[in-house]
Structures are given as structure tokens and as C-alpha cells.
Design an enzyme around this catalytic site. Structure first.
Site, PDB file in Angstrom:
ATOM      1  N   HIS A  51       0.719  -1.341  -0.082  1.00  0.00           N
ATOM      2  CA  HIS A  51      -0.034  -0.067   0.039  1.00  0.00           C
ATOM      3  C   HIS A  51       0.767   1.370  -0.097  1.00  0.00           C
ATOM      4  O   HIS A  51       0.289   2.309  -0.224  1.00  0.00           O
ATOM      5  CB  HIS A  51      -0.962   0.240   1.113  1.00  0.00           C
ATOM      6  CG  HIS A  51      -0.722  -0.590   2.295  1.00  0.00           C
ATOM      7  ND1 HIS A  51      -0.985  -1.905   2.632  1.00  0.00           N
ATOM      8  CD2 HIS A  51      -0.063  -0.238   3.353  1.00  0.00           C
ATOM      9  CE1 HIS A  51      -0.624  -2.233   3.963  1.00  0.00           C
ATOM     10  NE2 HIS A  51       0.122  -1.213   4.544  1.00  0.00           N
ATOM     11  N   HIS A  78       7.195   7.340   4.254  1.00  0.00           N
ATOM     12  CA  HIS A  78       6.509   6.600   3.177  1.00  0.00           C
ATOM     13  C   HIS A  78       5.829   7.678   2.273  1.00  0.00           C
ATOM     14  O   HIS A  78       5.527   8.735   2.680  1.00  0.00           O
ATOM     15  CB  HIS A  78       5.489   5.406   3.617  1.00  0.00           C
ATOM     16  CG  HIS A  78       4.192   5.817   4.668  1.00  0.00           C
ATOM     17  ND1 HIS A  78       4.331   6.137   5.906  1.00  0.00           N
ATOM     18  CD2 HIS A  78       3.210   6.529   4.116  1.00  0.00           C
ATOM     19  CE1 HIS A  78       3.314   6.654   6.227  1.00  0.00           C
ATOM     20  NE2 HIS A  78       2.513   6.844   5.247  1.00  0.00           N
ATOM     21  N   HIS A 115       2.403   8.713  -0.338  1.00  0.00           N
ATOM     22  CA  HIS A 115       1.043   8.504  -1.239  1.00  0.00           C
ATOM     23  C   HIS A 115       1.003   9.097  -2.347  1.00  0.00           C
ATOM     24  O   HIS A 115       1.610  10.325  -2.561  1.00  0.00           O
ATOM     25  CB  HIS A 115      -0.071   9.010  -0.214  1.00  0.00           C
ATOM     26  CG  HIS A 115       0.018   8.476   1.137  1.00  0.00           C
ATOM     27  ND1 HIS A 115      -0.902   7.361   1.733  1.00  0.00           N
ATOM     28  CD2 HIS A 115       0.769   8.548   2.183  1.00  0.00           C
ATOM     29  CE1 HIS A 115      -0.678   6.977   2.777  1.00  0.00           C
ATOM     30  NE2 HIS A 115       0.050   7.669   3.414  1.00  0.00           N
ATOM     31  N   GLU A 125      -3.020  13.026   0.486  1.00  0.00           N
ATOM     32  CA  GLU A 125      -4.134  12.622   1.501  1.00  0.00           C
ATOM     33  C   GLU A 125      -4.848  13.876   2.020  1.00  0.00           C
ATOM     34  O   GLU A 125      -6.105  13.854   1.886  1.00  0.00           O
ATOM     35  CB  GLU A 125      -3.628  11.618   2.641  1.00  0.00           C
ATOM     36  CG  GLU A 125      -3.008  10.537   2.173  1.00  0.00           C
ATOM     37  CD  GLU A 125      -3.398   9.248   3.024  1.00  0.00           C
ATOM     38  OE1 GLU A 125      -2.680   9.228   4.157  1.00  0.00           O
ATOM     39  OE2 GLU A 125      -3.957   8.502   2.930  1.00  0.00           O
ATOM     40  N   HIS A 152       5.211  11.307   4.370  1.00  0.00           N
ATOM     41  CA  HIS A 152       4.718  11.120   5.640  1.00  0.00           C
ATOM     42  C   HIS A 152       6.091  10.581   6.401  1.00  0.00           C
ATOM     43  O   HIS A 152       6.663   9.605   6.158  1.00  0.00           O
ATOM     44  CB  HIS A 152       3.586  10.047   5.994  1.00  0.00           C
ATOM     45  CG  HIS A 152       2.078  10.618   5.464  1.00  0.00           C
ATOM     46  ND1 HIS A 152       1.136   9.895   5.500  1.00  0.00           N
ATOM     47  CD2 HIS A 152       1.920  11.922   5.463  1.00  0.00           C
ATOM     48  CE1 HIS A 152       0.155  10.513   5.037  1.00  0.00           C
ATOM     49  NE2 HIS A 152       0.618  11.885   4.789  1.00  0.00           N
ATOM     50  N   THR A 181      -4.064   7.015   8.763  1.00  0.00           N
ATOM     51  CA  THR A 181      -4.918   7.265   7.671  1.00  0.00           C
ATOM     52  C   THR A 181      -5.394   5.926   6.909  1.00  0.00           C
ATOM     53  O   THR A 181      -6.119   5.999   6.062  1.00  0.00           O
ATOM     54  CB  THR A 181      -4.302   8.118   6.342  1.00  0.00           C
ATOM     55  OG1 THR A 181      -3.252   7.708   5.968  1.00  0.00           O
ATOM     56  CG2 THR A 181      -4.059   9.480   6.912  1.00  0.00           C
TER      57      THR A 181
HETATM   58  S1  B30 Z   1       0.022   7.318   8.098  1.00  0.00           S
HETATM   59  O1  B30 Z   1       1.048   8.044   8.314  1.00  0.00           O
HETATM   60  O2  B30 Z   1      -1.160   7.775   9.158  1.00  0.00           O
HETATM   61  N1  B30 Z   1      -0.385   7.223   6.706  1.00  0.00           N
HETATM   62  C1  B30 Z   1       0.811   3.076   9.869  1.00  0.00           C
HETATM   63  C2  B30 Z   1       1.663   4.139   9.851  1.00  0.00           C
HETATM   64  C3  B30 Z   1       1.252   5.399   9.716  1.00  0.00           C
HETATM   65  C4  B30 Z   1       0.225   5.708   8.744  1.00  0.00           C
HETATM   66  C5  B30 Z   1      -0.741   4.871   8.562  1.00  0.00           C
HETATM   67  C6  B30 Z   1      -0.581   3.290   9.181  1.00  0.00           C
HETATM   68  C7  B30 Z   1       0.905   1.760  10.702  1.00  0.00           C
HETATM   69  O3  B30 Z   1       2.096   1.754  11.313  1.00  0.00           O
HETATM   70  N2  B30 Z   1       0.275   0.907  10.328  1.00  0.00           N
HETATM   71  C8  B30 Z   1       0.250  -0.394  11.115  1.00  0.00           C
HETATM   72  C9  B30 Z   1       1.333  -1.130  10.402  1.00  0.00           C
HETATM   73  N3  B30 Z   1       1.007  -1.952   9.119  1.00  0.00           N
HETATM   74  C10 B30 Z   1       2.035  -2.415   8.753  1.00  0.00           C
HETATM   75  C11 B30 Z   1       2.649  -1.818   7.704  1.00  0.00           C
HETATM   76  O4  B30 Z   1       4.315  -1.432   7.901  1.00  0.00           O
HETATM   77  O5  B30 Z   1       2.480  -0.877   6.673  1.00  0.00           O
HETATM   78  C12 B30 Z   1       0.030  -2.806   9.286  1.00  0.00           C
HETATM   79  C13 B30 Z   1      -1.114  -2.677   8.338  1.00  0.00           C
HETATM   80  O6  B30 Z   1      -1.136  -1.842   7.163  1.00  0.00           O
HETATM   81  O7  B30 Z   1      -1.999  -3.633   7.964  1.00  0.00           O
HETATM   82 CU1  B30 Z   1       0.320  -1.461   6.380  1.00  0.00          CU
HETATM   83 ZN    ZN Z   2       0.765   7.999   5.372  1.00  0.00          ZN
END
Ligand code: B30
Ligand code: ZN
Length: 269
Positions: free
Chosen positions: A68, A99, A101, A111, A124, A211
Site C-alpha cells: 500500500h 512513506h 502516497h 491525502e 509522511h 490514515t
Molecule cells: S499514516 O502516516 O497515517 N499514513 C501506519 C503508520 C502510519 C500511517 C498509517 C499506518 C502503521 O504503522 N500501520 C500499522 C502497520 N501496518 C504494517 C505496515 O508497515 O504497513 C499494518 C497494516 O497496514 O496492516 Cu500497512
Molecule cells: Zn501515510
């Protein structure tokens, strides 16, 4: 919690994220549209500082395609960065990963939006509160995370930073999900020049969420007003990445309508 979700309008897309994790149906969800006319000026945001462990903000780590978002997981032993002050008070946050988007076209991909307008992408920088032993412990705590959001604006090839081009070159090598490659030379102050002096940088701040599922409402958002330039060749390399369904990963940005609360937005200006 939070496995099996995706973007788009079919099966387990954003409309169904509440079934994947109940947090996704809570009221302070990110991202949001930043309506600049409703933003409150707040001098409490003064003094936000981003300090890298070494001179140029050099970081290294593994760039992974998790299906993703292309994500650089920082090898903290070789140097990372700290974020403190301003809306974070005395709490010290440490950079865990960064990362991207991005959209399939230049006119969407970020986003957050500003007055309804999207940028071509959004970087981000994900940090966690060092009062917790590690990222995994902090991720669901109300004061657990702070994410710096930086908009990507389409511009000429030579305007994109060396570090952004290097990161996009690494993405070329991780087209398939669940692959990764080591990245050695990313310079955070080159990638985002505003990080050198956040106390003189305009940003928006509010309390929101991850998000994506599990959508924990654990994020102190810092969204920088000024974008960084990204070239068409950088954006092309991002759009080439594939998700678990063998589609392009582009439009890996969450819809805006998941939030029901009037989120309190502040700006330092
Ligand atoms: S964000 O910055 O709000 N887009 C996570 C960290 C930052 C954002 C969103 C999610 C996060 O740590 N999610 C949990 C970890 N993930 C594993 C991963 O490294 O990528 C679990 C998952 O979704 O099921 Cu993706
Ligand atoms: Zn993000």
C-alpha cells in the site's frame, strides 16, 4: 487487527474499513481537508524542532513495498531524527519510517487537501513518542505518534531533490509487493529543506489518526504548508509500483469523508 484492507471502491475499500477495525468509524479520523479560512493562529505551536542525528540528516534502511505504500523503515542504529517542542511539548518523538502516497495523475494523490485542492502526492515522516519503548507500543496511544506530512508538487526534473530521486530509483527495484531493497543515502535535510528550521516553517497541526486501518486516533499531525517539488520521472516510478492485486499502487490515498468531528486546526504563521 487491520489486515485485509485495501483502497478503491470494491470489497474492503475505505467504506468497509470500519469492519476491518472499529477505530476507522471513530470521529477524529485523518486525512482532512484543510480549510485555511477556519484555521486558528496559535502561538503554542512555536518552537517545534526536528533534529537529525548527523549533519545532513543522513538515514539508511530498507525500502519495502508492503502493498500500500513504498516505505523506508529507518535503521535507527545508523542515525535517525528527533521531533520535539511546539504542539508536542516536552515529549520527544523519534523517526521510525517514511512513506509516500501518490495519485495516478498529477491532480490527485495527496491525502490532506488544502481548500479542496489535492497535490500530486504526500510524504509522511512517521515518529513515535520515546516515552514508549518502541513504535509498536506507541502506535495506539493517544500521544503515541506524530506524523509530518509534506505535499509533493509536480515540477521539472531538476527541481526534485537528489534524495527524492534516489528514493524513487529504489522504488524501481521493489515493483512487486513484499519485496525490499537497502537504501543507504537519503539526506532528510535535502529531501525536505524546511526540516532544517521548523520554527520558521508554516504548518498546520491537529489531532487525528492513522490514515489506514487500524485507524488509531494516535497521531499529532504536522502538515507543512509549502510543498516539495517532485518531477514526472519520480512520480512515474512511484506509479509503477504494484499492490497485492497486481494493480498499480497509485491512488493509495484515503478519502476525506471519514471524519465527523470538527477537528481543531491550528497554524503557526
Ligand atoms: S499514516 O502516516 O497515517 N499514513 C501506519 C503508520 C502510519 C500511517 C498509517 C499506518 C502503521 O504503522 N500501520 C500499522 C502497520 N501496518 C504494517 C505496515 O508497515 O504497513 C499494518 C497494516 O497496514 O496492516 Cu500497512
Ligand atoms: Zn501515510
Amino acid at each position: 487487527e487491520g489486515a485485509g484492507w485495501k483502497y478503491g471502491t470494491t470489497g474492503y475499500g475505505p467504506d468497509d474499513w470500519g469492519k476491518v477495525s472499529a477505530h476507522c468509524s471513530e470521529s477524529a479520523q485523518s486525512p482532512i481537508n484543510i480549510e485555511t479560512s477556519t484555521v486558528k493562529k496559535n502561538s503554542n505551536l512555536k518552537g517545534l524542532r526536528f533534529t537529525c542525528d548527523n549533519k545532513y540528516g543522513k538515514v539508511s534502511g530498507k525500502m519495502v513495498n508492503n502493498g500500500h505504500a513504498p516505505t523506508l523503515v529507518i535503521n535507527k542504529v545508523e542515525g535517525t531524527a528527533k521531533l520535539t517542542g511546539g504542539p508536542l511539548g516536552d515529549n520527544v518523538y523519534r523517526l521510525q519510517q517514511l512513506h509516500f502516497h501518490f495519485g495516478c495523475d498529477d491532480d490527485k494523490g495527496s491525502e490532506h487537501t488544502v481548500n479542496g485542492e489535492a497535490y500530486s502526492g504526500e510524504l509522511h515522516l512517521v515518529t513515535y513518542n520515546t516515552k514508549y519503548p518502541d513504535f509498536a507500543t506507541a502506535v495506539d496511544k493517544p500521544d503515541g505518534l506524530s506524523v509530518i506530512g509534506v505535499f509533493l508538487q509536480e515540477d521539472d526534473d531538476d527541481k526534485a531533490s537528489y534524495s527524492l530521486r534516489m528514493l524513487s530509483n529504489a522504488m524501481w527495484r521493489i515493483r512487486e509487493p513484499d519485496t525490499g531493497v537497502m537504501v543507504r543515502r537519503t539526506f532528510l535535510y535535502n529531501l525536505v529543506p524546511q526540516l532544517k528550521d521548523l520554527s520558521r516553517t508554516s504548518f498546520y497541526s491537529y489531532k487525528g489518526s492513522l490514515t489506514t486501518p487500524p485507524c488509531y486516533q494516535s497521531v499529532n499531525w504536522i502538515v507543512l504548508k509549502r510543498p516539495i517539488p517532485a518531477s514526472e520521472s519520480v512520480l512515474k516510478k512511484m506509479r509503477r509500483l504494484r499492490d497485492h492485486e497486481e494493480h498499480s499502487m497509485c491512488e493509495n490515498c484515503s478519502p476525506l469523508n471519514r471524519s465527523t468531528a470538527a477537528l481543531c486546526l491550528n497554524t503557526l504563521d
